[in-house]
Motif scaffolding. Structure first.
Motif, PDB file in Angstrom:
ATOM      1  N   SER A   1      -3.668  49.933  14.325  1.00  0.00           N
ATOM      2  CA  SER A   1      -3.073  50.993  13.522  1.00  0.00           C
ATOM      3  C   SER A   1      -4.191  51.926  13.079  1.00  0.00           C
ATOM      4  O   SER A   1      -5.234  51.477  12.603  1.00  0.00           O
ATOM      5  CB  SER A   1      -2.362  50.419  12.292  1.00  0.00           C
ATOM      6  OG  SER A   1      -1.324  49.549  12.666  1.00  0.00           O
ATOM      7  N   LEU A   2      -3.959  53.218  13.217  1.00  0.00           N
ATOM      8  CA  LEU A   2      -4.908  54.236  12.775  1.00  0.00           C
ATOM      9  C   LEU A   2      -4.248  55.063  11.686  1.00  0.00           C
ATOM     10  O   LEU A   2      -3.234  55.709  11.921  1.00  0.00           O
ATOM     11  CB  LEU A   2      -5.313  55.135  13.940  1.00  0.00           C
ATOM     12  CG  LEU A   2      -6.057  56.427  13.586  1.00  0.00           C
ATOM     13  CD1 LEU A   2      -7.423  56.120  12.980  1.00  0.00           C
ATOM     14  CD2 LEU A   2      -6.195  57.328  14.810  1.00  0.00           C
ATOM     15  N   ALA A   3      -4.811  55.012  10.487  1.00  0.00           N
ATOM     16  CA  ALA A   3      -4.271  55.773   9.358  1.00  0.00           C
ATOM     17  C   ALA A   3      -5.180  56.951   9.053  1.00  0.00           C
ATOM     18  O   ALA A   3      -6.399  56.805   8.944  1.00  0.00           O
ATOM     19  CB  ALA A   3      -4.143  54.883   8.128  1.00  0.00           C
ATOM     20  N   THR A   4      -4.572  58.135   8.940  1.00  0.00           N
ATOM     21  CA  THR A   4      -5.298  59.355   8.608  1.00  0.00           C
ATOM     22  C   THR A   4      -4.542  60.088   7.511  1.00  0.00           C
ATOM     23  O   THR A   4      -3.400  59.760   7.189  1.00  0.00           O
ATOM     24  CB  THR A   4      -5.430  60.279   9.837  1.00  0.00           C
ATOM     25  OG1 THR A   4      -4.111  60.581  10.342  1.00  0.00           O
ATOM     26  CG2 THR A   4      -6.237  59.624  10.946  1.00  0.00           C
ATOM     27  N   ALA A   5      -5.168  61.093   6.944  1.00  0.00           N
ATOM     28  CA  ALA A   5      -4.513  61.928   5.932  1.00  0.00           C
ATOM     29  C   ALA A   5      -5.083  63.337   6.028  1.00  0.00           C
ATOM     30  O   ALA A   5      -6.288  63.513   6.269  1.00  0.00           O
ATOM     31  CB  ALA A   5      -4.717  61.369   4.535  1.00  0.00           C
ATOM     32  N   GLY A   6      -4.214  64.317   5.834  1.00  0.00           N
ATOM     33  CA  GLY A   6      -4.648  65.703   5.878  1.00  0.00           C
ATOM     34  C   GLY A   6      -5.091  66.203   4.524  1.00  0.00           C
ATOM     35  O   GLY A   6      -5.280  65.425   3.574  1.00  0.00           O
TER      36      GLY A   6
ATOM     37  N   ASP B   1      -3.382  67.683   2.368  1.00  0.00           N
ATOM     38  CA  ASP B   1      -2.363  67.469   1.342  1.00  0.00           C
ATOM     39  C   ASP B   1      -2.375  66.038   0.802  1.00  0.00           C
ATOM     40  O   ASP B   1      -1.664  65.716  -0.148  1.00  0.00           O
ATOM     41  CB  ASP B   1      -0.972  67.818   1.864  1.00  0.00           C
ATOM     42  CG  ASP B   1      -0.578  67.020   3.101  1.00  0.00           C
ATOM     43  OD1 ASP B   1      -1.333  66.094   3.497  1.00  0.00           O
ATOM     44  OD2 ASP B   1       0.473  67.321   3.689  1.00  0.00           O
ATOM     45  N   GLY B   2      -3.168  65.180   1.409  1.00  0.00           N
ATOM     46  CA  GLY B   2      -3.267  63.805   0.952  1.00  0.00           C
ATOM     47  C   GLY B   2      -2.187  62.876   1.460  1.00  0.00           C
ATOM     48  O   GLY B   2      -2.231  61.677   1.214  1.00  0.00           O
ATOM     49  N   ASN B   3      -1.191  63.411   2.183  1.00  0.00           N
ATOM     50  CA  ASN B   3      -0.113  62.575   2.694  1.00  0.00           C
ATOM     51  C   ASN B   3      -0.615  61.758   3.890  1.00  0.00           C
ATOM     52  O   ASN B   3      -1.116  62.328   4.865  1.00  0.00           O
ATOM     53  CB  ASN B   3       1.081  63.430   3.129  1.00  0.00           C
ATOM     54  CG  ASN B   3       1.782  64.060   1.954  1.00  0.00           C
ATOM     55  OD1 ASN B   3       1.856  63.472   0.882  1.00  0.00           O
ATOM     56  ND2 ASN B   3       2.297  65.273   2.144  1.00  0.00           N
ATOM     57  N   PRO B   4      -0.481  60.439   3.840  1.00  0.00           N
ATOM     58  CA  PRO B   4      -0.985  59.610   4.934  1.00  0.00           C
ATOM     59  C   PRO B   4      -0.033  59.573   6.121  1.00  0.00           C
ATOM     60  O   PRO B   4       1.175  59.787   5.982  1.00  0.00           O
ATOM     61  CB  PRO B   4      -1.090  58.223   4.286  1.00  0.00           C
ATOM     62  CG  PRO B   4       0.014  58.218   3.271  1.00  0.00           C
ATOM     63  CD  PRO B   4       0.070  59.629   2.736  1.00  0.00           C
ATOM     64  N   SER B   5      -0.587  59.297   7.287  1.00  0.00           N
ATOM     65  CA  SER B   5       0.225  59.044   8.477  1.00  0.00           C
ATOM     66  C   SER B   5      -0.466  57.935   9.261  1.00  0.00           C
ATOM     67  O   SER B   5      -1.680  57.795   9.230  1.00  0.00           O
ATOM     68  CB  SER B   5       0.370  60.306   9.340  1.00  0.00           C
ATOM     69  OG  SER B   5      -0.891  60.759   9.812  1.00  0.00           O
ATOM     70  N   VAL B   6       0.331  57.143   9.953  1.00  0.00           N
ATOM     71  CA  VAL B   6      -0.226  56.001  10.675  1.00  0.00           C
ATOM     72  C   VAL B   6       0.479  55.862  12.010  1.00  0.00           C
ATOM     73  O   VAL B   6       1.666  56.182  12.135  1.00  0.00           O
ATOM     74  CB  VAL B   6      -0.098  54.702   9.834  1.00  0.00           C
ATOM     75  CG1 VAL B   6       1.363  54.329   9.616  1.00  0.00           C
ATOM     76  CG2 VAL B   6      -0.882  53.558  10.468  1.00  0.00           C
ATOM     77  N   ARG B   7      -0.273  55.380  13.006  1.00  0.00           N
ATOM     78  CA  ARG B   7       0.292  55.166  14.331  1.00  0.00           C
ATOM     79  C   ARG B   7      -0.567  54.125  15.053  1.00  0.00           C
ATOM     80  O   ARG B   7      -1.692  53.821  14.623  1.00  0.00           O
ATOM     81  CB  ARG B   7       0.365  56.459  15.154  1.00  0.00           C
ATOM     82  CG  ARG B   7      -0.968  56.947  15.703  1.00  0.00           C
ATOM     83  CD  ARG B   7      -1.913  57.497  14.674  1.00  0.00           C
ATOM     84  NE  ARG B   7      -1.438  58.772  14.136  1.00  0.00           N
ATOM     85  CZ  ARG B   7      -1.856  59.277  12.988  1.00  0.00           C
ATOM     86  NH1 ARG B   7      -2.741  58.604  12.249  1.00  0.00           N
ATOM     87  NH2 ARG B   7      -1.425  60.430  12.541  1.00  0.00           N
TER      88      ARG B   7
END
Length: 220
Positions: free
Chosen positions: A56-61, A63-69
């Motif tokens: 799993s790779l978690a990143t955030a832009g 805006d601080g909202n995280p995304s994971v895939r």
């Protein structure tokens, strides 16, 4: 038959697995987390874990909202952990503005997890090109056919684009898209998790302090 949400939740609440395969003690681990990861990764390979390099790779832009895939690990050493992607994808855009990320490996067959946090940078163009040409030919075409994370009108449109590119490069080497390449995550911390009975799991975290790794135990 439609399953009501409360019935589904009841079944979820009853899902439970007791962990009892191994233990993780300070005296038995490597002083360097990359060496420890190499040991565990080799054991995952020997145990025939399905896609042990899936993570799993978690990143955030900004805006601080995280995304994971889920992405695939394609190499690691003392410098860091490598993966490849479309630089114009959501993960790529987020890493442009916030070059910090987290990785998580889960190997249920071994009742283990490994979590990494650190900074991310692009690898050299030469290294990206070298790996790209090792990929299956259809995957190389797919990198050109897919504007990753962008809206697609239909599956048919995507398939049509793929077939046109397949014909275009039928007798030619496939160049590397400018928007495609590799990343290197340089860990500042690495946590190793081993499932234990009664949910008293073992958690050992390596933290990089002044270019030296310190091992600490965390409560489960």
């Amino acid at each position: 038959m439609e399953i009501k949400s409360n019935e589904s939740n009841s079944k979820i609440e009853q899902l439970r697995r007791e962990y009892a395969r191994e233990e993780l003690l300070e005296e038995n681990v490597s002083k360097d987390p990359v060496d420890q990861f190499a040991t565990w990764f080799e054991q995952a390979l020997q145990s025939e874990v399905v896609e042990p390099n899936a993570m799993s790779l978690a990143t955030a832009g900004s805006d601080g909202n995280p995304s994971v895939r889920i992405v695939l690990l394609k190499g690691f050493d003392k410098d860091g952990f490598r993966f490849f992607s479309n630089y114009q994808s959501r993960k790529g855009k987020e890493l442009d503005v916030n070059p910090n990320a987290s990785l998580c490996f889960f190997w249920p067959e071994l009742e283990r997890q490994v979590r990494l946090e650190g900074s991310v940078e692009k690898i050299s163009r030469e290294e990206s090109e070298e790996y790209f040409h090792k990929r299956p030919r259809l995957s190389q075409i797919g990198a050109w056919a897919s504007n990753q994370s962008e809206e697609v009108i239909s599956r048919e449109e995507l398939e049509e684009r793929f077939q046109k590119l397949k014909k275009k490069y039928e007798d030619n080497a496939i160049p590397v898209p400018e928007y495609w390449g590799g990343y290197l995550l340089k860990p500042s911390s690495m946590e190793f998790w081993q499932g234990r009975r009664g949910r008293l799991h073992d958690r050992l975290i390596y933290v990089n302090e002044a270019n030296e790794w310190t091992i600490k135990r965390l409560a489960p």
